[in-house]
Design a protein around this motif. Structure first.
Motif, PDB file in Angstrom:
ATOM      1  N   LEU A   1      12.224   8.627  14.749  1.00  0.00           N
ATOM      2  CA  LEU A   1      11.049   9.120  14.283  1.00  0.00           C
ATOM      3  C   LEU A   1       9.502   8.798  15.395  1.00  0.00           C
ATOM      4  N   TRP A   2       9.906   7.076  15.677  1.00  0.00           N
ATOM      5  CA  TRP A   2       9.080   5.979  16.189  1.00  0.00           C
ATOM      6  C   TRP A   2       9.508   6.783  17.733  1.00  0.00           C
ATOM      7  N   HIS A   3      10.432   7.342  18.327  1.00  0.00           N
ATOM      8  CA  HIS A   3       9.870   8.260  19.662  1.00  0.00           C
ATOM      9  C   HIS A   3       9.714   9.371  19.841  1.00  0.00           C
ATOM     10  N   ARG A   4      10.175   9.885  18.329  1.00  0.00           N
ATOM     11  CA  ARG A   4       9.415  11.639  18.219  1.00  0.00           C
ATOM     12  C   ARG A   4       8.433  11.969  18.475  1.00  0.00           C
ATOM     13  N   ASP A   5       7.235  10.841  17.185  1.00  0.00           N
ATOM     14  CA  ASP A   5       6.331  10.246  16.778  1.00  0.00           C
ATOM     15  C   ASP A   5       5.475   9.743  16.015  1.00  0.00           C
ATOM     16  N   PRO A   6       5.111   8.175  17.209  1.00  0.00           N
ATOM     17  CA  PRO A   6       4.583   7.485  16.867  1.00  0.00           C
ATOM     18  C   PRO A   6       3.940   7.227  15.463  1.00  0.00           C
ATOM     19  N   VAL A   7       2.779   8.175  15.662  1.00  0.00           N
ATOM     20  CA  VAL A   7       1.764   7.968  14.552  1.00  0.00           C
ATOM     21  C   VAL A   7       2.151   7.616  13.123  1.00  0.00           C
ATOM     22  N   THR A   8       3.073   9.159  12.883  1.00  0.00           N
ATOM     23  CA  THR A   8       3.433   9.123  11.786  1.00  0.00           C
ATOM     24  C   THR A   8       5.031   7.602  11.523  1.00  0.00           C
ATOM     25  N   PHE A   9       5.179   7.290  12.415  1.00  0.00           N
ATOM     26  CA  PHE A   9       5.681   6.331  11.730  1.00  0.00           C
ATOM     27  C   PHE A   9       5.231   4.856  11.765  1.00  0.00           C
ATOM     28  N   ALA A  10       4.054   5.200  12.534  1.00  0.00           N
ATOM     29  CA  ALA A  10       3.243   3.760  12.894  1.00  0.00           C
ATOM     30  C   ALA A  10       2.124   3.963  11.773  1.00  0.00           C
ATOM     31  N   GLU A  11       1.723   5.001  10.681  1.00  0.00           N
ATOM     32  CA  GLU A  11       1.700   5.507   9.488  1.00  0.00           C
ATOM     33  C   GLU A  11       2.590   5.307   8.425  1.00  0.00           C
TER      34      GLU A  11
ATOM     35  N   HIS B   1       2.408   1.381   7.859  1.00  0.00           N
ATOM     36  CA  HIS B   1       1.508   0.568   6.994  1.00  0.00           C
ATOM     37  C   HIS B   1       1.298   1.247   5.884  1.00  0.00           C
ATOM     38  N   ASN B   2       1.514   1.931   5.356  1.00  0.00           N
ATOM     39  CA  ASN B   2       1.562   2.367   4.072  1.00  0.00           C
ATOM     40  C   ASN B   2       2.848   1.690   2.834  1.00  0.00           C
ATOM     41  N   ASN B   3       3.938   1.356   4.007  1.00  0.00           N
ATOM     42  CA  ASN B   3       4.832   1.102   2.596  1.00  0.00           C
ATOM     43  C   ASN B   3       4.697  -0.929   2.871  1.00  0.00           C
ATOM     44  N   LEU B   4       4.015  -0.874   4.271  1.00  0.00           N
ATOM     45  CA  LEU B   4       3.817  -2.848   4.134  1.00  0.00           C
ATOM     46  C   LEU B   4       3.184  -2.485   2.777  1.00  0.00           C
ATOM     47  N   ILE B   5       1.543  -1.795   3.159  1.00  0.00           N
ATOM     48  CA  ILE B   5       0.340  -2.873   2.286  1.00  0.00           C
ATOM     49  C   ILE B   5       1.164  -2.300   0.668  1.00  0.00           C
ATOM     50  N   ALA B   6       2.051  -1.385   0.279  1.00  0.00           N
ATOM     51  CA  ALA B   6       2.724  -0.623  -1.098  1.00  0.00           C
ATOM     52  C   ALA B   6       3.697  -2.406  -1.322  1.00  0.00           C
ATOM     53  N   LEU B   7       4.767  -2.425  -0.712  1.00  0.00           N
ATOM     54  CA  LEU B   7       5.515  -3.984  -1.038  1.00  0.00           C
ATOM     55  C   LEU B   7       4.651  -4.824  -1.723  1.00  0.00           C
TER      56      LEU B   7
ATOM     57  N   LEU C   1      -5.164   6.996  -4.621  1.00  0.00           N
ATOM     58  CA  LEU C   1      -6.259   8.263  -3.624  1.00  0.00           C
ATOM     59  C   LEU C   1      -4.871   8.520  -3.334  1.00  0.00           C
ATOM     60  N   SER C   2      -4.261   9.543  -2.985  1.00  0.00           N
ATOM     61  CA  SER C   2      -3.053  10.835  -3.375  1.00  0.00           C
ATOM     62  C   SER C   2      -2.570  10.046  -1.437  1.00  0.00           C
ATOM     63  N   ARG C   3      -1.114   9.850  -1.010  1.00  0.00           N
ATOM     64  CA  ARG C   3      -0.938   9.319   0.374  1.00  0.00           C
ATOM     65  C   ARG C   3      -1.332  10.925   1.370  1.00  0.00           C
ATOM     66  N   ASP C   4      -1.437  12.013   0.837  1.00  0.00           N
ATOM     67  CA  ASP C   4      -2.339  13.353   1.748  1.00  0.00           C
ATOM     68  C   ASP C   4      -3.727  11.999   2.222  1.00  0.00           C
ATOM     69  N   ALA C   5      -4.566  11.900   1.824  1.00  0.00           N
ATOM     70  CA  ALA C   5      -5.048  11.638   1.806  1.00  0.00           C
ATOM     71  C   ALA C   5      -5.522  10.350   2.370  1.00  0.00           C
ATOM     72  N   ARG C   6      -4.363   9.419   2.243  1.00  0.00           N
ATOM     73  CA  ARG C   6      -4.354   7.854   3.094  1.00  0.00           C
ATOM     74  C   ARG C   6      -3.824   8.437   4.459  1.00  0.00           C
ATOM     75  N   ILE C   7      -3.370   9.543   4.794  1.00  0.00           N
ATOM     76  CA  ILE C   7      -2.302   9.837   5.708  1.00  0.00           C
ATOM     77  C   ILE C   7      -4.022  10.371   6.639  1.00  0.00           C
ATOM     78  N   ARG C   8      -4.703  11.293   6.773  1.00  0.00           N
ATOM     79  CA  ARG C   8      -5.917  11.775   7.381  1.00  0.00           C
ATOM     80  C   ARG C   8      -6.517  10.360   7.503  1.00  0.00           C
ATOM     81  N   TYR C   9      -6.886   9.445   6.496  1.00  0.00           N
ATOM     82  CA  TYR C   9      -7.404   7.619   6.689  1.00  0.00           C
ATOM     83  C   TYR C   9      -6.922   7.803   8.663  1.00  0.00           C
TER      84      TYR C   9
END
Length: 174
Positions: free
Chosen positions: A91-101, A104-110, A161-169
């Motif tokens: 995923l990181w190689h294919r889509d680094p922005v999604t990987f980074a998101e 971010h999302n999981n570390l903050i939620a953890l 806030l929805s996951r989709d809204a956080r992804i858009r941000y």
């Protein structure tokens, strides 16, 4: 005891020093548990007791677990295992922005470290982006971040806030 301003100043100093370390050691660091512990220890120097710094299992029951991605099992150990998996690397190689998101999302939620979870989640997402040859995220200001881009963010009806809204941000700031 430190005053609120002293704590804030120390947190900012630690962040700047850790960010510089990240830039100076970009080739050596990777997005994994070892780097998370190292960077968290740097971010929290002087802010939490020594024995608690870098303890990624400090909160074994994530307070914002509902905001995490299902594949993590809402478990810090499973999340860090996933980071080192072939699926995460692909995923990181294919889509680094999604990987980074996702990082971010999981570390903050953890919220599993005693302190520095938000700072670490932003820094780790930036590490993933930088290692992919991309610029780091541009956080306009912390109020905007806490209103639109964080597992602790709530909508106007006081619902998480929805996951989709956080992804858009996240995609907006990247």
């Amino acid at each position: 005891y430190m005053t609120e301003n002293e704590i804030s100043d120390l947190a900012e100093k630690n962040f700047r020093e850790t960010a510089q370390y990240l830039l100076d050691h970009l080739d050596e660091l990777t997005v994994d548990l070892k780097s998370a512990i190292l960077l968290n220890r740097m971010l929290t120097k002087g802010l939490v007791p020594e024995k608690a710094r870098g303890n990624y299992l400090f909160r074994p029951d994530p307070p914002f677990a509902k905001q995490m991605d299902d594949f993590t099992g809402r478990d810090p150990q499973r999340f860090y295992q996933w980071l080192e998996s072939n699926g995460a690397r692909d995923l990181w190689h294919r889509d680094p922005v999604t990987f980074a998101e996702i990082v971010h999302n999981n570390l903050i939620a953890l919220d599993s470290f005693p302190d520095g979870n938000g700072r670490l989640s932003r820094m780790f997402a930036d590490l993933a982006l930088l290692k992919s040859g991309l610029a780091p995220a541009y956080y306009t200001d912390m109020l905007d971040y806490f209103e639109r881009g964080n597992a602790r963010s709530y909508d106007e009806d006081n619902r998480p806030l929805s996951r989709d809204a956080r992804i858009r941000y996240f995609r907006e700031i990247v």
